[in-house]
Design an enzyme around this catalytic site. Structure first.
Site, PDB file in Angstrom:
ATOM      1  N   THR A  32       0.844  -1.189   0.000  1.00 34.01           N
ATOM      2  CA  THR A  32       0.000   0.000   0.000  1.00 34.01           C
ATOM      3  C   THR A  32       0.879   1.238   0.000  1.00 34.01           C
ATOM      4  O   THR A  32       1.920   1.283   0.653  1.00 34.01           O
ATOM      5  CB  THR A  32      -0.977   0.043   1.195  1.00 34.01           C
ATOM      6  OG1 THR A  32      -0.278   0.393   2.388  1.00 34.01           O
ATOM      7  CG2 THR A  32      -1.681  -1.294   1.366  1.00 34.01           C
ATOM      8  N   ASP A  56      -4.492   5.644   2.600  1.00 31.15           N
ATOM      9  CA  ASP A  56      -4.163   6.610   3.648  1.00 31.15           C
ATOM     10  C   ASP A  56      -4.602   5.959   4.953  1.00 31.15           C
ATOM     11  O   ASP A  56      -5.800   5.761   5.185  1.00 31.15           O
ATOM     12  CB  ASP A  56      -4.913   7.915   3.401  1.00 31.15           C
ATOM     13  CG  ASP A  56      -4.681   8.956   4.491  1.00 31.15           C
ATOM     14  OD1 ASP A  56      -4.071   8.618   5.534  1.00 31.15           O
ATOM     15  OD2 ASP A  56      -5.140  10.099   4.322  1.00 31.15           O
ATOM     16  N   ASN A  83       3.931  -0.458   8.641  1.00 25.71           N
ATOM     17  CA  ASN A  83       5.134   0.362   8.505  1.00 25.71           C
ATOM     18  C   ASN A  83       4.853   1.838   8.269  1.00 25.71           C
ATOM     19  O   ASN A  83       5.697   2.686   8.556  1.00 25.71           O
ATOM     20  CB  ASN A  83       5.971  -0.194   7.335  1.00 25.71           C
ATOM     21  CG  ASN A  83       7.087   0.726   6.925  1.00 25.71           C
ATOM     22  OD1 ASN A  83       8.075   0.901   7.641  1.00 25.71           O
ATOM     23  ND2 ASN A  83       6.948   1.351   5.756  1.00 25.71           N
ATOM     24  N   SER A 134       8.301  -0.144  14.648  1.00 28.02           N
ATOM     25  CA  SER A 134       8.254   0.891  15.673  1.00 28.02           C
ATOM     26  C   SER A 134       9.567   1.662  15.598  1.00 28.02           C
ATOM     27  O   SER A 134       9.940   2.148  14.516  1.00 28.02           O
ATOM     28  CB  SER A 134       8.032   0.262  17.056  1.00 28.02           C
ATOM     29  OG  SER A 134       8.001   1.244  18.072  1.00 28.02           O
ATOM     30  N   TYR A 148       5.936  12.083  18.490  1.00 35.39           N
ATOM     31  CA  TYR A 148       6.362  10.867  17.795  1.00 35.39           C
ATOM     32  C   TYR A 148       6.532   9.734  18.803  1.00 35.39           C
ATOM     33  O   TYR A 148       6.037   8.615  18.595  1.00 35.39           O
ATOM     34  CB  TYR A 148       7.671  11.137  17.051  1.00 35.39           C
ATOM     35  CG  TYR A 148       8.287   9.928  16.399  1.00 35.39           C
ATOM     36  CD1 TYR A 148       7.799   9.436  15.194  1.00 35.39           C
ATOM     37  CD2 TYR A 148       9.376   9.282  16.980  1.00 35.39           C
ATOM     38  CE1 TYR A 148       8.376   8.331  14.586  1.00 35.39           C
ATOM     39  CE2 TYR A 148       9.963   8.183  16.383  1.00 35.39           C
ATOM     40  CZ  TYR A 148       9.459   7.706  15.179  1.00 35.39           C
ATOM     41  OH  TYR A 148      10.035   6.607  14.583  1.00 35.39           O
ATOM     42  N   LYS A 152       4.819   5.846  19.326  1.00 39.52           N
ATOM     43  CA  LYS A 152       5.591   4.600  19.333  1.00 39.52           C
ATOM     44  C   LYS A 152       5.450   3.861  20.664  1.00 39.52           C
ATOM     45  O   LYS A 152       5.310   2.630  20.679  1.00 39.52           O
ATOM     46  CB  LYS A 152       7.067   4.892  19.019  1.00 39.52           C
ATOM     47  CG  LYS A 152       7.298   5.398  17.606  1.00 39.52           C
ATOM     48  CD  LYS A 152       6.747   4.448  16.544  1.00 39.52           C
ATOM     49  CE  LYS A 152       7.042   4.904  15.136  1.00 39.52           C
ATOM     50  NZ  LYS A 152       6.478   3.995  14.110  1.00 39.52           N
ATOM     51  N   THR A 183      17.821   6.477   6.030  1.00 42.34           N
ATOM     52  CA  THR A 183      16.698   6.445   5.097  1.00 42.34           C
ATOM     53  C   THR A 183      16.304   7.887   4.799  1.00 42.34           C
ATOM     54  O   THR A 183      16.968   8.827   5.226  1.00 42.34           O
ATOM     55  CB  THR A 183      15.495   5.709   5.716  1.00 42.34           C
ATOM     56  OG1 THR A 183      14.998   6.481   6.826  1.00 42.34           O
ATOM     57  CG2 THR A 183      15.896   4.319   6.214  1.00 42.34           C
TER      58      THR A 183
END
Length: 276
Positions: A32, A56, A83, A134, A148, A152, A183
């Protein structure tokens, strides 16, 4: 043995690397993405082994519909990888109400809804595994990432409970906890206008470190993804998988300090029960 995976947030970062690696070894992937054209090249190369849907994860009904359609299209999905997510970067006082809600809607509620949508299908097929991406930030915390971290820590608590609920159905969980990795996560950070009051605080220090490049991301995302794939393929997998030397050091330090604090107040803690 060929496996079938579902991966949310497959267009970039860990999700993209995992999708590429799994397809390259012959597995099937239901991916997705926010923009379906992001995987056009992979679709052309791997054909029916790659199923793509736009999603979404903040849209609850869309999550249920897409996950259900993925299970129907693939026949069976062995491993669901939750993810999709991003980072809200700012002191708690700086971020807006709208930013807070979107962070929680995406990282926490979105992940919860993906998992909830997968569970009835995994029960019907009598088993499956869910890998939640996570962060080391699910057990430790940096200033400037408070919202954030809230997501998590929250998703890890959710999984601690739901994993017990669904274990009798042959469904289990892995929580992957990567440390800072090379990343494109940093480019996706959402940051409010900084307040001058925080300039000389830990929040300001970490802001400068990231801006100047001294907050170093040492993690190799390719190695991390391969470790997730390898562990997800094991019969007996760990509940948590820390990824990166920095992640190991930071999480261990936090756990030791937490245990020391618990033990330091043991007498107070255990004296709180009703007297016999």
């Amino acid at each position: 043995m060929t496996k079938t995976w579902m991966i949310t947030g497959a267009s970039s970062g860990f999700g993209r690397i995992m999708t590429e690696n799994l397809l390259a070894r012959g597995d099937r992937v239901a991916a997705t993405v926010r923009k379906p054209e992001a995987l056009d090249e992979l679709k052309a190369r791997h054909g029916e082994n790659l199923w793509i849907a736009t999603l979404d994860v903040t849209n609850d009904e869309a999550v249920r519909q897409v996950v259900g359609t993925a299970f129907e299209a693939m026949g069976r999905i062995d491993i669901v990888v939750s993810n999709a997510g991003y980072g809200l970067f700012g002191a708690a006082e700086e971020v807006s109400d709208e930013q807070i809600r979107h962070q929680i809607d995406t990282n926490l509620i979105g992940s919860i809804q993906v998992i909830r949508a997968a569970l009835p299908h995994m029960r019907a097929q009598r088993g499956g595994r869910i890998l939640q991406v996570s962060s080391e930030g699910g057990q430790i915390a940096y200033p400037n990432f408070s919202l954030y971290h809230a997501t998590k820590w929250g998703i890890e608590g959710f999984i601690e409970a739901v994993s017990q609920e669904v274990a009798p159905f042959g469904i289990d969980f892995i929580i992957a906890e990567p440390g800072p990795a090379r990343t494109d996560f940093g480019r996706g950070l959402v940051a409010p206008k900084p307040m001058e009051a925080y300039e000389a605080t830990p929040a300001g220090e970490i802001r400068r470190a990231i801006a100047e490049g001294t907050f170093e991301a040492k993690g190799d995302p390719v190695k991390m993804v391969q470790a997730m794939i390898d562990v997800a393929g094991q019969n007996l997998a760990p509940k948590r998988l820390a990824l990166g030397a920095g992640s190991y050091t930071a999480i261990r330090k936090a756990l030791v300090e937490r245990l020391a604090n618990l033990d330091a107040f043991k007498d107070v803690t255990i004296s709180m029960d009703v007297d016999a």
